[in-house]
Design a protein around this motif. Structure first.
Motif, mmCIF file in Angstrom:
data_model
loop_
_atom_site.group_PDB
_atom_site.id
_atom_site.type_symbol
_atom_site.label_atom_id
_atom_site.label_comp_id
_atom_site.label_asym_id
_atom_site.label_seq_id
_atom_site.Cartn_x
_atom_site.Cartn_y
_atom_site.Cartn_z
ATOM 1 N N ASN A 53 0.805 -1.221 0.000
ATOM 2 C CA ASN A 53 0.000 0.000 0.000
ATOM 3 C C ASN A 53 0.837 1.269 0.000
ATOM 4 N N VAL A 54 2.139 1.160 -0.312
ATOM 5 C CA VAL A 54 3.021 2.326 -0.281
ATOM 6 C C VAL A 54 3.667 2.509 -1.648
ATOM 7 N N ARG A 55 3.422 3.674 -2.280
ATOM 8 C CA ARG A 55 4.003 3.973 -3.592
ATOM 9 C C ARG A 55 4.837 5.248 -3.493
ATOM 10 N N VAL A 56 6.033 5.213 -4.075
ATOM 11 C CA VAL A 56 6.936 6.365 -4.078
ATOM 12 C C VAL A 56 6.450 7.367 -5.125
ATOM 13 N N MET A 57 6.246 8.598 -4.689
ATOM 14 C CA MET A 57 5.838 9.663 -5.607
ATOM 15 C C MET A 57 7.051 10.479 -6.064
ATOM 16 N N GLN A 58 8.004 10.703 -5.132
ATOM 17 C CA GLN A 58 9.170 11.521 -5.450
ATOM 18 C C GLN A 58 10.290 11.199 -4.469
ATOM 19 N N VAL A 59 11.510 11.098 -4.967
ATOM 20 C CA VAL A 59 12.671 10.958 -4.086
ATOM 21 C C VAL A 59 13.123 12.376 -3.762
ATOM 22 N N THR A 60 12.977 12.776 -2.495
ATOM 23 C CA THR A 60 13.268 14.157 -2.108
ATOM 24 C C THR A 60 14.720 14.375 -1.698
ATOM 25 N N THR A 61 15.335 13.345 -1.123
ATOM 26 C CA THR A 61 16.748 13.419 -0.746
ATOM 27 C C THR A 61 17.445 12.191 -1.315
ATOM 28 N N PRO A 62 18.434 12.386 -2.196
ATOM 29 C CA PRO A 62 19.127 11.236 -2.782
ATOM 30 C C PRO A 62 19.791 10.361 -1.719
ATOM 31 N N TYR A 63 20.035 9.120 -2.066
ATOM 32 C CA TYR A 63 20.674 8.168 -1.154
ATOM 33 C C TYR A 63 22.047 8.686 -0.736
ATOM 34 N N ASP A 64 22.317 8.630 0.554
ATOM 35 C CA ASP A 64 23.604 9.039 1.114
ATOM 36 C C ASP A 64 24.226 7.808 1.758
ATOM 37 N N SER A 65 25.369 7.357 1.234
ATOM 38 C CA SER A 65 25.992 6.130 1.749
ATOM 39 C C SER A 65 26.490 6.287 3.187
ATOM 40 N N ASP A 66 26.823 7.517 3.600
ATOM 41 C CA ASP A 66 27.238 7.729 4.987
ATOM 42 C C ASP A 66 26.077 7.509 5.958
ATOM 43 N N LYS A 67 24.905 7.997 5.604
ATOM 44 C CA LYS A 67 23.709 7.810 6.441
ATOM 45 C C LYS A 67 23.104 6.418 6.252
ATOM 46 N N GLY A 68 23.215 5.891 5.039
ATOM 47 C CA GLY A 68 22.642 4.576 4.748
ATOM 48 C C GLY A 68 21.215 4.627 4.238
#
Length: 77
Positions: A53-68
């Motif tokens: 029941n969860v669909r991604v509409m927009q990626v607001t912050t790109p993936y950060d490998s330091d944060k994971g």
């Protein structure tokens, strides 16, 4: 006066309506807009092959490998 709830009574039938929400969630690096996602690890979500029941509409912050994780705006239905 009847209390408001998520069910609507009509002609002897109960009909579900208006259960939609918008949330920001932490996601893995492979998540793209319009993906369906599921829980993965410690609150981070990843792409799902099965319907959820969860669909991604927009990626607001790109993936950060330091944060994971990255952050995505999602629609709950």
């Amino acid at each position: 006066m009847r209390s408001r709830n998520f069910l609507y009574y009509r002609d002897g039938l109960w009909t579900l309506f208006s259960v939609v929400g918008q949330v920001y969630v932490r996601v893995t690096e492979d998540v793209q807009p319009m993906d369906i996602i599921k829980a993965y690890n410690e609150g981070v979500r990843t792409v799902s092959q099965d319907p959820t029941n969860v669909r991604v509409m927009q990626v607001t912050t790109p993936y950060d490998s330091d944060k994971g994780y990255g952050v995505a705006f999602c629609l709950l239905k």
